[in-house]
Design a protein around this motif. Sequence first.
Motif, PDB file in Angstrom:
ATOM      1  N   ASP A  51       0.646  -1.149   0.039  1.00 21.10           N
ATOM      2  CA  ASP A  51      -0.156   0.072   0.167  1.00 21.10           C
ATOM      3  C   ASP A  51       0.981   1.321  -0.042  1.00 21.10           C
ATOM      4  O   ASP A  51       1.926   1.142   0.833  1.00 21.10           O
ATOM      5  CB  ASP A  51      -0.905   0.088   1.241  1.00 21.10           C
ATOM      6  CG  ASP A  51      -1.753   1.168   1.277  1.00 21.10           C
ATOM      7  OD1 ASP A  51      -2.617   1.395   0.270  1.00 21.10           O
ATOM      8  OD2 ASP A  51      -1.651   2.016   2.201  1.00 21.10           O
ATOM      9  N   LEU A  52       0.596   2.243  -0.902  1.00 16.74           N
ATOM     10  CA  LEU A  52       1.305   3.359  -1.111  1.00 16.74           C
ATOM     11  C   LEU A  52       0.293   4.603  -0.889  1.00 16.74           C
ATOM     12  O   LEU A  52      -0.396   4.963  -1.695  1.00 16.74           O
ATOM     13  CB  LEU A  52       2.162   3.637  -2.522  1.00 16.74           C
ATOM     14  CG  LEU A  52       3.375   2.865  -2.454  1.00 16.74           C
ATOM     15  CD1 LEU A  52       3.006   1.424  -3.206  1.00 16.74           C
ATOM     16  CD2 LEU A  52       4.496   3.632  -3.189  1.00 16.74           C
ATOM     17  N   ALA A  53       0.534   4.963   0.306  1.00 13.96           N
ATOM     18  CA  ALA A  53      -0.698   6.142   0.753  1.00 13.96           C
ATOM     19  C   ALA A  53      -0.241   7.370  -0.250  1.00 13.96           C
ATOM     20  O   ALA A  53      -1.403   7.946  -0.654  1.00 13.96           O
ATOM     21  CB  ALA A  53      -0.356   6.532   2.188  1.00 13.96           C
ATOM     22  N   SER A  54       0.927   7.634  -0.611  1.00 14.72           N
ATOM     23  CA  SER A  54       0.955   8.724  -1.458  1.00 14.72           C
ATOM     24  C   SER A  54       0.292   8.513  -2.832  1.00 14.72           C
ATOM     25  O   SER A  54       0.155   9.849  -3.461  1.00 14.72           O
ATOM     26  CB  SER A  54       2.600   8.979  -1.428  1.00 14.72           C
ATOM     27  OG  SER A  54       3.231   7.717  -2.164  1.00 14.72           O
ATOM     28  N   LEU A  55       0.245   7.656  -3.396  1.00 16.85           N
ATOM     29  CA  LEU A  55      -0.531   7.327  -4.399  1.00 16.85           C
ATOM     30  C   LEU A  55      -2.102   6.899  -4.490  1.00 16.85           C
ATOM     31  O   LEU A  55      -2.695   6.731  -5.458  1.00 16.85           O
ATOM     32  CB  LEU A  55       0.306   6.293  -5.347  1.00 16.85           C
ATOM     33  CG  LEU A  55       1.758   6.459  -5.673  1.00 16.85           C
ATOM     34  CD1 LEU A  55       2.048   5.125  -6.298  1.00 16.85           C
ATOM     35  CD2 LEU A  55       1.858   7.779  -6.574  1.00 16.85           C
ATOM     36  N   GLY A  56      -2.304   6.440  -2.994  1.00 15.86           N
ATOM     37  CA  GLY A  56      -3.487   6.004  -2.809  1.00 15.86           C
ATOM     38  C   GLY A  56      -4.205   4.624  -3.605  1.00 15.86           C
ATOM     39  O   GLY A  56      -5.009   4.405  -4.026  1.00 15.86           O
ATOM     40  N   LYS A  57      -2.971   3.687  -3.968  1.00 17.97           N
ATOM     41  CA  LYS A  57      -2.945   2.578  -4.665  1.00 17.97           C
ATOM     42  C   LYS A  57      -2.451   1.377  -3.677  1.00 17.97           C
ATOM     43  O   LYS A  57      -1.406   1.843  -2.787  1.00 17.97           O
ATOM     44  CB  LYS A  57      -2.129   2.785  -5.925  1.00 17.97           C
ATOM     45  CG  LYS A  57      -2.806   3.569  -6.962  1.00 17.97           C
ATOM     46  CD  LYS A  57      -2.049   3.538  -8.324  1.00 17.97           C
ATOM     47  CE  LYS A  57      -2.845   4.241  -9.225  1.00 17.97           C
ATOM     48  NZ  LYS A  57      -3.782   3.496 -10.090  1.00 17.97           N
ATOM     49  N   THR A  58      -2.836   0.460  -4.105  1.00 10.88           N
ATOM     50  CA  THR A  58      -2.420  -0.750  -3.397  1.00 10.88           C
ATOM     51  C   THR A  58      -2.120  -1.687  -4.418  1.00 10.88           C
ATOM     52  O   THR A  58      -2.729  -2.265  -5.414  1.00 10.88           O
ATOM     53  CB  THR A  58      -3.442  -1.663  -2.509  1.00 10.88           C
ATOM     54  OG1 THR A  58      -3.557  -0.661  -1.407  1.00 10.88           O
ATOM     55  CG2 THR A  58      -2.866  -2.874  -1.943  1.00 10.88           C
ATOM     56  N   TYR A  59      -0.850  -2.223  -4.412  1.00 13.16           N
ATOM     57  CA  TYR A  59      -0.011  -3.264  -5.440  1.00 13.16           C
ATOM     58  C   TYR A  59       0.061  -4.855  -4.848  1.00 13.16           C
ATOM     59  O   TYR A  59       0.131  -4.830  -3.604  1.00 13.16           O
ATOM     60  CB  TYR A  59       1.134  -2.618  -5.879  1.00 13.16           C
ATOM     61  CG  TYR A  59       1.268  -1.202  -6.742  1.00 13.16           C
ATOM     62  CD1 TYR A  59       1.135  -1.525  -8.237  1.00 13.16           C
ATOM     63  CD2 TYR A  59       1.279  -0.353  -5.872  1.00 13.16           C
ATOM     64  CE1 TYR A  59       1.068  -0.209  -8.576  1.00 13.16           C
ATOM     65  CE2 TYR A  59       1.073   0.801  -6.519  1.00 13.16           C
ATOM     66  CZ  TYR A  59       1.138   1.181  -7.967  1.00 13.16           C
ATOM     67  OH  TYR A  59       1.146   2.382  -8.638  1.00 13.16           O
ATOM     68  N   THR A  60      -0.091  -5.778  -5.611  1.00  9.11           N
ATOM     69  CA  THR A  60       0.095  -6.896  -5.275  1.00  9.11           C
ATOM     70  C   THR A  60       1.554  -7.476  -5.776  1.00  9.11           C
ATOM     71  O   THR A  60       1.683  -7.475  -6.872  1.00  9.11           O
ATOM     72  CB  THR A  60      -1.058  -8.059  -6.015  1.00  9.11           C
ATOM     73  OG1 THR A  60      -2.067  -7.423  -5.487  1.00  9.11           O
ATOM     74  CG2 THR A  60      -0.605  -9.385  -5.312  1.00  9.11           C
ATOM     75  N   GLY A  61       2.350  -7.702  -4.844  1.00  6.58           N
ATOM     76  CA  GLY A  61       3.556  -8.219  -5.199  1.00  6.58           C
ATOM     77  C   GLY A  61       4.134  -9.428  -4.633  1.00  6.58           C
ATOM     78  O   GLY A  61       3.217 -10.270  -3.691  1.00  6.58           O
ATOM     79  N   LYS A  62       4.980  -9.979  -4.480  1.00  9.36           N
ATOM     80  CA  LYS A  62       5.621 -11.224  -4.167  1.00  9.36           C
ATOM     81  C   LYS A  62       6.958 -11.185  -3.601  1.00  9.36           C
ATOM     82  O   LYS A  62       7.883 -10.265  -3.815  1.00  9.36           O
ATOM     83  CB  LYS A  62       5.680 -12.254  -5.167  1.00  9.36           C
ATOM     84  CG  LYS A  62       4.211 -12.778  -5.825  1.00  9.36           C
ATOM     85  CD  LYS A  62       4.410 -13.759  -6.858  1.00  9.36           C
ATOM     86  CE  LYS A  62       3.057 -14.264  -7.487  1.00  9.36           C
ATOM     87  NZ  LYS A  62       2.983 -15.428  -8.196  1.00  9.36           N
ATOM     88  N   ILE A  63       7.074 -11.939  -2.438  1.00 12.63           N
ATOM     89  CA  ILE A  63       8.593 -11.872  -1.878  1.00 12.63           C
ATOM     90  C   ILE A  63       9.531 -12.601  -2.708  1.00 12.63           C
ATOM     91  O   ILE A  63       9.309 -13.979  -3.199  1.00 12.63           O
ATOM     92  CB  ILE A  63       8.562 -12.685  -0.481  1.00 12.63           C
ATOM     93  CG1 ILE A  63       7.730 -12.061   0.637  1.00 12.63           C
ATOM     94  CG2 ILE A  63      10.087 -13.017   0.241  1.00 12.63           C
ATOM     95  CD1 ILE A  63       7.413 -12.700   2.081  1.00 12.63           C
ATOM     96  N   ARG A  64      10.740 -11.816  -3.185  1.00 11.01           N
ATOM     97  CA  ARG A  64      11.454 -12.377  -4.097  1.00 11.01           C
ATOM     98  C   ARG A  64      12.838 -12.645  -3.326  1.00 11.01           C
ATOM     99  O   ARG A  64      13.826 -13.453  -3.779  1.00 11.01           O
ATOM    100  CB  ARG A  64      11.596 -11.450  -5.137  1.00 11.01           C
ATOM    101  CG  ARG A  64      12.439 -10.368  -4.876  1.00 11.01           C
ATOM    102  CD  ARG A  64      12.847  -9.463  -6.124  1.00 11.01           C
ATOM    103  NE  ARG A  64      13.719  -8.508  -5.813  1.00 11.01           N
ATOM    104  CZ  ARG A  64      14.101  -7.474  -6.567  1.00 11.01           C
ATOM    105  NH1 ARG A  64      13.642  -7.356  -7.842  1.00 11.01           N
ATOM    106  NH2 ARG A  64      15.293  -6.542  -6.479  1.00 11.01           N
TER     107      ARG A  64
END
Length: 378
Positions: free
Chosen positions: A247-260
């Motif tokens: 979650d990036l509050a500065s963008l108001g967006k939530t991305y789905t990532g993976k532990i690499r």
Amino acid sequence: MKKLLLITLLSIILFSCGNKENANIDSLITSKNLISIKAKRIELQAQLTKLDDAIATLDIKKEEEALVSIVTVKDTVFSHYLEIQGNVNTKENLIIYPQFSGILNTVNVVAGQKVSKGQLLGTIDDGGLSQQLAQMENQLAFAKTTFERQKRLWDQKIGSEIQYLQAQTSMISQQKAVSQMKAQLAKTKIIAPFSGVIDELIAEHGQVVGPGQGLMRIVNLNNMFVSTAIPESYIGKLKVGNPVAVDLASLGKTYTGKIRQVANYVNPNNRSFVIEVSVPNTDNLLRPNQVAKLKIIDYTNKNAVVVPSNVIQEDANGDQFVFVATAIKNKTGIAKKVIVTVGKTSENNTEILSGLDANMTIVSEGANTVSEGMKLNF
């Protein structure tokens, strides 16, 4: 109501006394008016007692009933999240430094320009090295020709072996010298180490530059990740490939990532280890050093009984409990106190390990006003 009646009674007495203010005390004591007033007082007192009893009865009924909301619990998937802050970064965020000292001769790019790996970004004046290279290449050509002639003669058993070996050594030495000079000249060229965007020009054309002095910054935003330090207690719970909400509050967006990547080293200073979470930058909004909030699933129960955390109360013995609505009929029921064993809590929901079963109806709102056996209205 009780106060009002007392005030009325006092007014009657004062009024009666006022009408006989000129009479003496002895006549008042023996008068029929005083007897009448006493009788009236006894009658009013009896009425007040009945009124108090009626009010008390109403209060008891009110206390024994409560207006609440109820909800039926069901088996559901419950996930617990580790929430922690991290920083957005990229491996390909680099300030390019010169490897050669001299005047910045050419700058072939501007800020914001996309470049490809291996592209020539600029050059530094070589200070005459290119002329020296030309001379050395001529010397190499002569040495090579001399060696080839000596080799032909030696193959024909003409001449001495020493002459052949000297020609060979001279050629090899000259080849090495030319290679070293080319490597030195290659340092005067500024080459893009990877594909990306020229984010900033630090040095200007005509400026004297040298090692340790930045020329320009190149950034590639296609390979973004978030890094953060995780407490040591989570070792073994986080695996490469685990999904992570970023979650990036500065963008108001939530991305789905993976532990690499999960580090194999625990920092002894803060007892933590570092992980990297890859994040797709499909809309090109991610930037290095942005602050991100990570939600990492570290526990999942596929058949959990879950209740809102605020309905769980604790009694004087330290036992945690909820109120269950029993004997439900139409819009009423009876409150029953049920001791529960709680598990993990996530997002205002708490996992119940024992005490409740699926399809039981619990008091969800107004539980703080309920007691055991109380009638419930909903």
